[in-house]
Motif scaffolding. Structure first.
Motif, mmCIF file in Angstrom:
data_model
loop_
_atom_site.group_PDB
_atom_site.id
_atom_site.type_symbol
_atom_site.label_atom_id
_atom_site.label_comp_id
_atom_site.label_asym_id
_atom_site.label_seq_id
_atom_site.Cartn_x
_atom_site.Cartn_y
_atom_site.Cartn_z
ATOM 1 N N SER A 20 0.830 -1.199 0.000
ATOM 2 C CA SER A 20 0.000 0.000 0.000
ATOM 3 C C SER A 20 0.865 1.249 0.000
ATOM 4 C CB SER A 20 -0.880 0.042 1.255
ATOM 5 O OG SER A 20 -1.729 -1.079 1.299
ATOM 6 N N VAL A 64 -3.642 8.417 5.027
ATOM 7 C CA VAL A 64 -4.465 7.820 3.983
ATOM 8 C C VAL A 64 -3.712 6.593 3.488
ATOM 9 C CG1 VAL A 64 -5.512 8.117 1.713
ATOM 10 C CG2 VAL A 64 -5.462 10.034 3.318
ATOM 11 N N GLU A 66 -3.719 3.470 0.776
ATOM 12 C CA GLU A 66 -4.302 3.075 -0.508
ATOM 13 C C GLU A 66 -3.575 1.844 -1.034
ATOM 14 O OE1 GLU A 66 -5.087 5.020 -4.926
ATOM 15 O OE2 GLU A 66 -4.262 6.250 -3.332
ATOM 16 N N LYS A 80 -10.160 1.894 -2.942
ATOM 17 C CA LYS A 80 -10.511 3.212 -2.433
ATOM 18 C C LYS A 80 -9.558 3.557 -1.297
ATOM 19 C CE LYS A 80 -15.312 3.132 -3.708
ATOM 20 N NZ LYS A 80 -16.674 3.424 -3.360
ATOM 21 N N VAL A 82 -8.299 4.771 2.151
ATOM 22 C CA VAL A 82 -8.925 4.703 3.463
ATOM 23 C C VAL A 82 -8.236 5.710 4.379
ATOM 24 C CG1 VAL A 82 -9.397 3.225 5.451
ATOM 25 C CG2 VAL A 82 -9.460 2.266 3.142
ATOM 26 N N SER A 83 -9.015 6.624 4.927
ATOM 27 C CA SER A 83 -8.472 7.599 5.876
ATOM 28 C C SER A 83 -8.524 7.006 7.271
ATOM 29 C CB SER A 83 -9.289 8.895 5.849
ATOM 30 O OG SER A 83 -9.182 9.498 4.589
ATOM 31 N N MET A 84 -7.444 7.213 8.022
ATOM 32 C CA MET A 84 -7.431 6.740 9.401
ATOM 33 C C MET A 84 -6.552 7.639 10.254
ATOM 34 S SD MET A 84 -5.254 3.170 9.024
ATOM 35 C CE MET A 84 -6.487 2.404 8.012
#
Length: 109
Positions: A20, A64, A66, A80, A82-84
């Motif tokens: 990622s 973020v 991805e 998509k 993903v914000s964390m």
């Protein structure tokens, strides 16, 4: 590593193992991207930086993540981003690193 002590090395390992890209914003507004090969880059950087990336990471609160699609894959799914927050990302890194750590098995007699 602890939840609060997320380091650049931890982030690099996570990016490689999860295949990622992990992005976070620096205090100066630039963005750092840790790619799936574990390389941290600041694309907007044009000169020698006046900051320490490890210190910038320590102050980052939002990330973020991805997934990267392997090259040559036919009809790849569109991942998509993903914000964390820091706690979620640190927990993910802890889980992944703990699973990858060799387990010592001792027979104590």
């Amino acid at each position: 590593m602890t939840l609060a002590g997320l380091t650049l090395v931890d982030l690099r390992k996570l990016a490689i193992r999860k295949q990622s890209k992990i992005r976070f914003v620096l205090q100066n507004g630039m963005e750092c991207i840790v790619s799936e090969d574990g390389i941290a880059r600041v694309p907007a950087l044009k000169t020698v930086p006046e900051f320490n990336l490890e210190q910038e990471l320590a102050s980052a609160t939002a990330f973020v993540v991805e997934a990267v699609i392997p090259a040559g894959m036919k009809n790849p799914p569109k991942p998509k981003p993903v914000s964390m927050g820091r706690p979620e990302l640190a927990a993910m890194a802890l889980d992944l690193l703990a699973a990858a750590a060799p387990h010592d098995q001792h027979d104590e007699e």
